[in-house]
Design an enzyme around this catalytic site. Structure first.
Site, PDB file in Angstrom:
ATOM      1  N   CYS A  79       7.454  -1.997   2.556  1.00  0.00           N
ATOM      2  CA  CYS A  79       8.003  -0.835   3.262  1.00  0.00           C
ATOM      3  C   CYS A  79       9.140  -1.270   4.204  1.00  0.00           C
ATOM      4  O   CYS A  79      10.216  -1.597   3.750  1.00  0.00           O
ATOM      5  CB  CYS A  79       6.894  -0.055   3.977  1.00  0.00           C
ATOM      6  SG  CYS A  79       7.398   1.603   4.459  1.00  0.00           S
ATOM      7  N   HIS A 170       2.506   0.497   0.763  1.00  0.00           N
ATOM      8  CA  HIS A 170       1.647  -0.298   1.656  1.00  0.00           C
ATOM      9  C   HIS A 170       0.430  -0.836   0.909  1.00  0.00           C
ATOM     10  O   HIS A 170      -0.643  -0.224   0.971  1.00  0.00           O
ATOM     11  CB  HIS A 170       1.183   0.565   2.836  1.00  0.00           C
ATOM     12  CG  HIS A 170       2.249   0.879   3.823  1.00  0.00           C
ATOM     13  ND1 HIS A 170       2.492   0.104   4.935  1.00  0.00           N
ATOM     14  CD2 HIS A 170       3.162   1.883   3.854  1.00  0.00           C
ATOM     15  CE1 HIS A 170       3.504   0.622   5.622  1.00  0.00           C
ATOM     16  NE2 HIS A 170       3.925   1.695   4.986  1.00  0.00           N
ATOM     17  N   GLU A 172      -1.459  -3.184   1.662  1.00  0.00           N
ATOM     18  CA  GLU A 172      -2.491  -3.675   2.586  1.00  0.00           C
ATOM     19  C   GLU A 172      -3.453  -2.572   3.049  1.00  0.00           C
ATOM     20  O   GLU A 172      -4.490  -2.859   3.634  1.00  0.00           O
ATOM     21  CB  GLU A 172      -1.825  -4.336   3.809  1.00  0.00           C
ATOM     22  CG  GLU A 172      -1.221  -3.397   4.835  1.00  0.00           C
ATOM     23  CD  GLU A 172       0.103  -2.738   4.450  1.00  0.00           C
ATOM     24  OE1 GLU A 172       0.640  -1.974   5.263  1.00  0.00           O
ATOM     25  OE2 GLU A 172       0.606  -2.986   3.331  1.00  0.00           O
TER      26      GLU A 172
END
Length: 196
Positions: A79, A170, A172
């Site tokens: 990002c 994202h 994560e």
């Protein structure tokens, strides 16, 4: 054991650390530029790219990040991190770290309220990857040595160029660590080359 840092100035640092640990490597929250010297790879997390750049300048990180890249060490930008890696940014005259041969447009999927999830096919990673897009950028143009790994509705959202990996979303924020594991493999490959 590989040691991979997460630039810990702003953004989803803890989540990236957890993902790296799930992949069996040592994760380091990087708060000082001196900490870069011990690392085998580095993740530039999602967050707010303008705020991140201010903090990079405040803590005198930029030259150290460029030197890290010049050493051939892998870097993964997610990002806002993708924006930091890009050589060109739509609507801006200057880039940030500027090492990946891509042109990126900020917030190209809308604002925070327009956040969404999409199932992506990511080359060499997963047939179905649940990607979370939050004020996401996308890659408008990619140089000839850039391998496009994934698209969403015709827009490039993941790519690799040599030791650099970047994505719009994202990884994560979900419990699927396959994209992080792909980066860990890139780090191990780069380490192996150093010893040849």
């Amino acid at each position: 054991m590989s040691k991979i840092g997460v630039l810990a100035l702003q953004g989803a640092v803890r989540e990236h650390m957890r993902s790296l640990e799930e992949c069996g490597v040592e994760a380091v929250a990087v708060k000082r530029k001196e900490e870069l010297t011990d690392l085998d790879g580095l993740i530039l997390p999602g967050g707010e790219s303008t705020a991140m750049r201010r903090l990079i300048d405040k803590y005198d990180f930029m030259d150290a990040l460029k030197a890290f890249a010049a050493e051939g060490k892998p870097m993964f930008g997610t990002c806002a991190g993708l924006i930091l890696l890009a050589k060109e940014l739509v609507g801006y005259d200057v880039s940030h770290i500027g090492v990946m041969d891509i042109k990126v447009e900020r917030n190209s999927f809308g604002r925070q309220v327009d956040s969404f999830e999409a199932d992506l096919t990511i080359k060499d990673v997963a047939e179905s990857f649940p990607a979370v897009f939050i004020r996401a950028p996308h890659i408008v143009e990619a140089g000839e040595n850039v391998e496009i790994l994934s698209k969403h509705n015709g827009r490039i959202v993941a790519a690799r160029e040599g030791q650099y990996l970047g994505c719009s979303f994202h990884p994560e924020l979900i419990d699927n660590h396959r994209l992080t594991a792909y980066f860990v493999e890139m780090v191990k490959e780069a380490e192996a080359k150093q010893f040849v």
